[in-house]
Design a protein around this motif. Structure first.
Motif, short mmCIF file in Angstrom:
data_model
loop_
_atom_site.label_atom_id
_atom_site.label_comp_id
_atom_site.label_asym_id
_atom_site.label_seq_id
_atom_site.Cartn_x
_atom_site.Cartn_y
_atom_site.Cartn_z
N THR A 69 0.82 -1.22 0.00
CA THR A 69 0.00 0.00 0.00
C THR A 69 0.85 1.26 0.00
O THR A 69 0.31 2.37 -0.15
CB THR A 69 -0.93 0.00 1.23
N THR A 72 2.40 3.34 -5.45
CA THR A 72 1.34 3.65 -6.44
C THR A 72 1.23 2.50 -7.43
O THR A 72 2.16 1.70 -7.56
CB THR A 72 1.67 4.95 -7.19
N SER A 76 -7.03 0.68 -11.70
CA SER A 76 -8.16 1.38 -11.10
C SER A 76 -8.72 0.46 -10.02
O SER A 76 -9.82 -0.10 -10.14
CB SER A 76 -9.21 1.68 -12.19
N TYR A 77 -7.91 0.30 -8.97
CA TYR A 77 -8.24 -0.69 -7.94
C TYR A 77 -7.74 -0.16 -6.60
O TYR A 77 -6.56 -0.23 -6.28
CB TYR A 77 -7.59 -2.04 -8.28
N GLU A 78 -8.69 0.39 -5.81
CA GLU A 78 -8.35 0.97 -4.52
C GLU A 78 -8.71 0.06 -3.36
O GLU A 78 -8.47 0.39 -2.20
CB GLU A 78 -9.10 2.31 -4.36
N GLU A 79 -9.30 -1.10 -3.65
CA GLU A 79 -9.83 -1.96 -2.58
C GLU A 79 -8.86 -3.08 -2.20
O GLU A 79 -9.25 -4.06 -1.57
CB GLU A 79 -11.16 -2.59 -3.01
#
Length: 601
Positions: A69, A72, A76-79
């Motif tokens: 985490t 970068t 498109s994956y923030e989960e």
């Protein structure tokens, strides 16, 4: 001790070699599969990763041990943090399709990492590039969407049929036909009219045998019981073995087109009948291809059997009379160049040599570049109409001539009657008698085209008017039937009227003892044939018009002056104590002949 130590070292070295080999195999395996694999511990720290992961996360070998985490990524994956926690908590894999920021797609699988001892020691993430598959699926969906839109735009009904059409698997009626969601073996009776079913079955049997597309126009039954026309098309779906899996079809309401088609056929038939009744021929010429169409009447007008000649501009012009051909071509060229109507009356020559008159009217049609591309026209045989017009002109001229002559005769009668009359009453009676005689002559002449006037008919008409035929014992009329020219009838009739009137008033018909003999014959006088008429009265007072013998009345003047002048007659008129003898010799040949022949119609 040394031996034991050497044995342990050897065993350790062997295990290290095996581990090194296994590690090498694992690296080669992951490199060969090009699958991005990321190993994390329970705290999301990087344990190991394969080279494809470098393209997704900004990490390097030196980053092993750091939390993922902290870096970068291009996804498109923030989960990722929440998904790892869920997998570690529930021990259930997570799988999803995610997109990179450069529009590539990956299948991401997140699983618990199990040790050999079956202990959970983190997670494993794999990233499989599925961009080609996603794009193919997108294109397929787009193609299907467009296909549905096309089908729905061009058709009102979509349906699926079993391979042998024994059952309808599905039908979407779009409000035109009732929908059918479940397979139905009675679809034919449900949708197709009884009288249409044999034709539909025959068409189905043919396409199944040949495995070719089905296409048929037929009538269908609507949900409200009404009947409409539909155009139905279906294609077979063929499996890898070449057998029909099912049929996919579409149907469109074509009722309006069928109604318009029927109306057009009716209109064309009405036009054909109108052209037939009117005797008009039609021609239609494509100026680009040279193709030409003639109607049956067009052939007949040109004296040809239908199909005897190949329709063309050259064949059309070939029928035109040579003397009229240049004018017809010039008129047609003018109409084409000036965008005007072609109109021309001209002669044609038929194959049998007959010459006919025709009137033709045509119109050129042009494309967007103002180039003539088509010409349509009609032609009419005007021969009979033209001949009738010419006859009418002759009849008008004849009527005018007769009217002038009649007025001259009336004027002469009036003048002579005035001279011979002592009182107004006497003038009136005599003029009425003479005009009545003239009227009788006109009546005979009006029928002369159908029934030629004979000398006997002329004499009989005058005697009947005076009532002389009621005493046949005192009257004899003898002579052959002689047809007279119209030009001679009027003057001769007036002369006979004067003789008959005087005979009734003063001569053989004025008393019971008198006798009238009228005879005519053909006789040669001075070398020429004449029609000789003898008028002989006996037993009566022969004084003409009630005057003394020294005074010539109108009748005697008419016989002695008018007949010779008008008809070229030779006449003699003799008054005796016992009666009258009058001879009239009329020429039978020459320009003033009295005998009617073929030259007089």
């Amino acid at each position: 001790m040394n031996e034991e130590l050497q044995a342990v070292n050897a065993e350790l070295k062997n295990k290290l070699d095996n581990i090194s080999t296994a590690h090498s195999d694992l690296q080669n395996l992951t490199a060969a599969t090009e699958i991005g694999t990321l190993f994390l511990d329970e705290k999301l720290r990087i344990r190991m990763f394969t080279p494809p992961v470098v393209d997704l996360f900004n990490i390097a070998e030196m980053d092993i041990g750091r939390a993922i985490t902290d870096f970068t990524n291009r996804l498109s994956y923030e989960e990722i943090g929440s998904d790892v926690a869920r997998v570690l908590r529930d021990l259930t894999p997570v799988e999803s399709e995610i997109r990179s920021k450069d529009n590539r797609w990956f299948m991401m699988r997140l699983r618990p990492y199990r040790t050999i001892e079956d202990r959970i020691s983190g997670t494993v993430l794999t990233f499989i590039d599925i961009t080609d598959r996603v794009e193919a699926e997108h294109k397929l969906r787009e193609s299907e969407r467009r296909f549905r839109a096309l089908v729905q735009a061009s058709s009102q009904v979509l349906y699926r049929m079993s391979p042998q059409w024994r059952e309808m698997r599905q039908l979407s009626g779009s409000g035109f036909l009732s929908d059918m969601r479940a397979p139905n073996p009675e679809w034919l009776e449900h949708y197709i009219l009884p009288e249409e079913q044999p034709r539909v079955r025959a068409a189905i049997h043919e396409v199944i045998a040949d495995k070719k597309p089905f296409e048929l126009e037929h009538r269908v039954r609507l949900p409200d019981g009404a009947t409409r026309w539909t155009l139905s098309r279906a294609v077979p779906i063929i499996d890898e073995n070449g057998e029909i899996e099912e049929w996919f079809g579409a149907a469109t309401d074509v009722t309006a087109g069928k109604v318009a088609e029927e109306a057009l056929r009716g209109s064309e038939e009405s036009l054909r009948l109108a052209l037939e009744v009117g005797g008009l021929g039609t021609w239609d010429r494509d100026l680009l291809t040279g193709e030409c169409i003639w109607s049956a009447n067009q052939y007949r007008i040109f004296g040809l059997e239908v199909g005897e000649a190949e329709p063309s501009e050259a064949a059309w012009l070939e029928c035109v009379h040579p003397d009229d051909l240049d004018e017809v071509k010039a008129a047609m060229a003018t109409a084409r160049d000036e965008h005007s109507v072609f109109e021309r009356e001209f002669r044609i020559q038929r194959p049998d040599g007959a010459t006919r008159w025709c009137f033709s009217r045509g119109q050129f049609y042009y494309d967007r570049e103002d180039k003539p591309v088509r010409m349509i026209g009609v032609v009419e045989d005007t021969t009979e109409r033209r001949e009738w017009s010419e006859r009418q002109q002759v009849m008008v001229a004849e009527l005018q001539h007769r009217t002038r002559n009649l007025l001259a005769v009336v004027r002469s009668i009036v003048g002579q009657t005035i001279k011979a009359s002592g009182t107004l009453e006497e003038f009136r009676d005599r003029l009425n008698d003479r005009l009545a005689a003239l009227s009788r002559v006109q009546g005979l002449m009006s029928r002369s085209d159908k029934e030629p006037i004979t000398l006997r008919a002329l004499i009989t008409a005058e005697l009947e008017a005076l009532g002389a035929v009621t005493s046949p014992e005192r009257l004899s009329v003898e002579g052959p039937d002689v047809p007279l020219r119209n030009a001679a009838v009027q003057t001769l009739a007036l002369g006979l009227h004067e003789l008959a009137t005087n005979a009734r008033k003063y001569g053989a018909l004025a008393n019971d003892a008198g006798h009238l003999a009228i005879e005519w014959r053909s006789e040669t006088i001075d070398g020429e044939a004449h029609l000789v008429i003898d008028w002989i009265e006996t037993g009566g007072n022969a004084r003409a018009d009630g005057d003394d013998a020294s005074h010539k009345g109108y009748g005697q003047e008419l016989i002695e002056k008018a007949l010779p002048y008008t008809l070229g007659a030779k006449t003699s008129h003799e008054l005796t104590a016992g009666g009258v003898r009058c001879t009239i010799a009329l020429p039978m040949s020459g320009p003033r002949r009295v005998i009617r022949d073929t030259r007089d119609g």
